[in-house]
Design an enzyme around this catalytic site. Structure first.
Site, PDB file in Angstrom:
ATOM      1  CG  HIS A 136      -6.230   5.088   1.740  1.00  0.00           C
ATOM      2  ND1 HIS A 136      -4.896   5.324   1.541  1.00  0.00           N
ATOM      3  CD2 HIS A 136      -6.298   3.924   2.454  1.00  0.00           C
ATOM      4  CE1 HIS A 136      -4.180   4.362   2.105  1.00  0.00           C
ATOM      5  NE2 HIS A 136      -5.012   3.506   2.663  1.00  0.00           N
TER       6      HIS A 136
ATOM      7  CG  LEU B  17      -3.285   4.475  -6.687  1.00  0.00           C
ATOM      8  CD1 LEU B  17      -4.381   5.515  -6.474  1.00  0.00           C
ATOM      9  CD2 LEU B  17      -2.005   5.159  -7.168  1.00  0.00           C
TER      10      LEU B  17
END
Length: 283
Positions: free
Chosen positions: A37, A185
């Site tokens: 993110h 991820l």
């Protein structure tokens, strides 16, 4: 950093940023923020003057037997990370704010682009994503929005939605954030046991191997893909899909052509954790 919980608040704050002549970038998330993110936020900083991040676990994209109730929620640490990354505003709505409580008369339907990959495995998933992203775009009205390549099908569907719904928004796709061993991820990686975490990068390695063989001249990769699925199952994975797809239509491709770009994508369960990954390549 400002925090907005209502539509009126976020609209006022974005309007104030634009009144100062700032270009606004938007990064929608479901929270449980990680380095992947943060890479989206970092990309956003390169293309805009002020960043808006939303944190909202959208119930409309979870199926009846999926992990909505247990999806990781780490709001305090998420806000700390956003502040560290110089985010201007965090939009933190609840479901009443996003959807209201009255009867709904409209929905979004998708044709073809959600037939395969995750769309084929998770009925209603992308309708829920398209619905919430359409709402978020209308609420925030950013100049640019950033999404990750890990969810390439999501990016392609949103890209088409922007075109067909005439959103005046530039879309950017950030590369997949990876751990040192190659694992993509994901917020759901916290579900992996210690032993599963060691095995999990095998999906990425399988995709990388197939990509290399294709680049070496294997233009009909069906048997190659089947062999890699068998290898993953021997390591404890439960395969969902592993194939080569058109970058534009997201339909599976049986025979590859020189000069064309494709997405090689896979999804599999390892224990209770669903892992997805992809590689975009050109022959």
């Amino acid at each position: 950093m400002e925090i907005a919980k209502s539509i009126q608040e976020i609209r006022a704050q974005v309007a104030a940023l634009k009144a100062e002549g700032k270009r606004v970038a938007f990064v929608p998330t479901m929270g449980a923020l990680h380095e992947g993110h943060l890479s989206l936020i970092k990309m956003a900083h390169k293309h805009a003057d002020a960043i808006v991040v939303s944190i909202y676990v959208n119930p409309e994209q979870f199926g009846p037997n999926e992990d909505f109730s247990t999806y990781p929620r780490t709001t305090e640490s998420d806000l700390a990370l956003c502040e560290k990354e110089d985010v201007a505003v965090v939009f933190l709505p609840d479901t009443e704010t996003m959807y209201g409580s009255g009867k709904k008369f409209f929905s979004i339907e998708i044709e073809e682009l959600n037939t395969y990959l995750d769309g084929g495995s998770r009925p209603g998933y992308f309708q829920g994503i398209a619905l919430v992203v359409n709402k978020l775009f209308n609420i925030v009205q950013p100049d640019v929005a950033v999404f990750g390549q890990k969810d390439y099908q999501q990016f392609r569907i949103i890209e088409q939605m922007v075109i067909e719904f005439n959103h005046d928004i530039e879309l950017l796709m950030a590369p997949i954030g990876r751990a040192e061993d190659g694992l993509a991820l994901s917020s759901r990686n916290v579900y992996l046991s210690e032993q599963e975490r060691v095995v999990a990068p095998s999906l990425y390695r399988a995709l990388s191997y197939v990509e290399q063989q294709i680049k070496n001249g294997v233009f009909q990769p069906h048997l190659l893909l089947k062999h890699q699925q068998d290898e993953l199952e021997a390591k404890g994975f439960k395969n969902d899909y592993l194939s080569v797809y058109s970058l534009d239509t997201l339909a599976p491709v049986q025979e590859l052509e020189k000069g064309q770009r494709y997405v090689l994508a896979g999804a599999a369960y390892l224990g209770k954790t669903r892992l997805i990954d992809n590689l975009i390549f050109e022959i």
